[in-house]
Scaffold this active site. Structure first.
Site, PDB file in Angstrom:
ATOM      1  N   GLY A  34       0.814  -0.902   0.200  1.00 26.09           N
ATOM      2  CA  GLY A  34      -0.102  -0.311   0.086  1.00 26.09           C
ATOM      3  C   GLY A  34       0.640   1.511   0.204  1.00 26.09           C
ATOM      4  N   HIS A  40       4.533   1.975  -7.488  1.00 29.85           N
ATOM      5  CA  HIS A  40       3.049   0.783  -7.502  1.00 29.85           C
ATOM      6  C   HIS A  40       2.000   0.984  -9.245  1.00 29.85           C
ATOM      7  CE1 HIS A  40       3.844   1.431  -3.396  1.00 29.85           C
ATOM      8  NE2 HIS A  40       4.311  -0.455  -3.688  1.00 29.85           N
TER       9      HIS A  40
END
Ligand code: PAF
Length: 289
Positions: A34, A40
Site C-alpha cells: 500500500g 506501484h
C-alpha cells in the site's frame, strides 16, 4: 467493463480469480504494502499492458519488519490506495487482515539462503524470510500467471526469482524499472517520512549511483575504488547512518574482486529515522542506465 472488485478474504479472492479464469483471462498479480505511488502504478500498468486480469494485493506484512523497525508507523491509506488502483485499471484488490494471512497456529516460513547473506540481509535479520513467506502465500492465494515487482528492491526481486525457481511455483516473475522523482530520488513509500531537509539530502543516493556509473564507464575496475567514490558522495550529504555502499555481482549479489562485466551498485542509507535503498546495474561498456 465491470468495476474494480475488493476482496478481504482468501476465499473471496480465489472466487473472483476463478471467475476471471473461466472467462479466459490470464492473471497478473502486483503485491504491495500500500501507500501506493507512481512506482506501484507502473507495475499495474505493466500487468495491464500484458493483458492480464490485474490483482493488486495490499498488505503491510508484519513478519518482514524487525522489532525495532517501522511496522507501526508504516504509511497506510486504504481509501487513497483503492482510488489509485481503480484509476490505474486494477480489476481486483486483495486487502487481507493480519488474522486472515497469519491465523493463530501458523508456524511455517520460507527461507532463501545465500542471496540473503549480503546487502540488506545482515542489516535486517528475518526481513527476507518475511518477504519470501508472504510472497509465497500471496502467490498461492492468487495463483497468477505473472507477478510484477520493482527493480528498486533489487535483492527482493532476486530472492523471489530464486524462490519460485526452487519451489517450482508456476509463475513468471516480471521485474520492472525503478520509477524516480524528476530530481532522481527513487520512489518509495518511505519517502513520506522525510523532512524537507532530509528529502534534499536523500538525493545523495541517486547521485552516488550516477558517480558509480561514471567511474565504471570511465574505466575504473576496482570495486573498492567505486565504493569509495559512492561513499564520498553519500557522506557529503551528512547521513544519519550508512548500512552499506556496495558493488557486487548482479546475479549472486556476492562481492567481486575486479569489474569485468555488469555489476550491481547498491546502497542503504539513513536520513533521520528513515532508511532508504537504491541501486543500479552498470555495464562497464556503458550501455544505458
Ligand atoms: O515490496 C513490497 O512492497 C513487499 O516487500 C512485498 C513484496 C509486497 C511483500 O510484502
Amino acid at each position: 467493463m465491470a468495476g474494480m472488485e475488493i476482496a478481504r478474504t482468501i476465499a473471496a479472492t480465489r472466487a473472483a480469480v476463478a471467475t476471471a479464469r473461466r472467462a479466459g483471462r490470464t492473471i497478473g498479480c502486483v503485491p504491495t504494502m500500500g501507500a501506493l505511488h507512481a512506482g506501484h502504478l507502473s507495475l499495474v500498468e505493466a500487468a495491464r499492458r500484458d493483458g492480464t486480469f490485474v490483482v493488486v494485493t495490499i498488505f503491510v506484512n508484519p513478519t518482514q519488519f524487525g522489532p525495532h523497525e517501522d511496522y507501526a508507523r508504516y504509511p497506510r491509506d486504504e481509501a487513497g490506495d483503492l482510488r489509485q488502483c481503480e484509476r490505474a485499471g486494477a480489476n481486483l484488490v486483495f486487502l487481507p487482515s493480519v488474522e486472515e494471512m497469519y491465523p493463530p497456529g501458523t508456524v511455517t516460513t520460507v527461507h532463501v539462503a545465500r542471496l540473503t547473506a549480503t546487502l540488506c540481509g545482515p542489516c535486517r535479520p528475518g526481513h527476507f524470510d518475511g518477504v519470501a513467506t508472504v510472497v509465497t502465500k500471496l502467490l498461492n492465494i492468487v495463483q497468477p500467471d505473472r507477478a510484477y515487482f520493482g527493480r528498486k528492491d533489487y535483492q527482493q526481486l532476486a530472492v523471489i526469482r530464486q524462490m519460485v525457481r526452487d519451489l517450482n511455483t508456476p509463475v513468471e516473475i516480471i521485474g520492472c524499472p525503478t520509477v524516480r522523482e524528476p530530481d532522481g530520488l527513487a520512489m518509495s513509500s518511505r519517502n513520506a517520512y522525510l523532512t524537507p531537509d532530509e528529502r534534499q539530502r536523500a538525493l545523495a543516493l541517486s547521485r552516488a549511483l550516477i558517480a558509480a556509473r561514471e567511474a565504471i564507464v570511465g574505466g575504473e575496475r576496482d570495486p573498492a575504488a567505486v565504493e569509495a567514490t559512492m561513499r564520498a558522495v553519500v557522506e557529503a550529504a551528512r547521513p544519519t547512518g550508512i548500512d552499506y555502499v556496495s558493488v557486487v555481482d548482479p546475479v549472486t549479489l556476492q562481492p567481486i574482486e575486479r569489474i569485468a562485466g555488469p555489476v550491481l551498485a547498491a546502497l542503504a542509507v539513513w536520513f533521520g529515522r528513515t532508511r532508504l535503498i537504491d541501486n543500479v546495474v552498470v555495464d562497464p561498456i556503458g550501455d544505458g542506465p
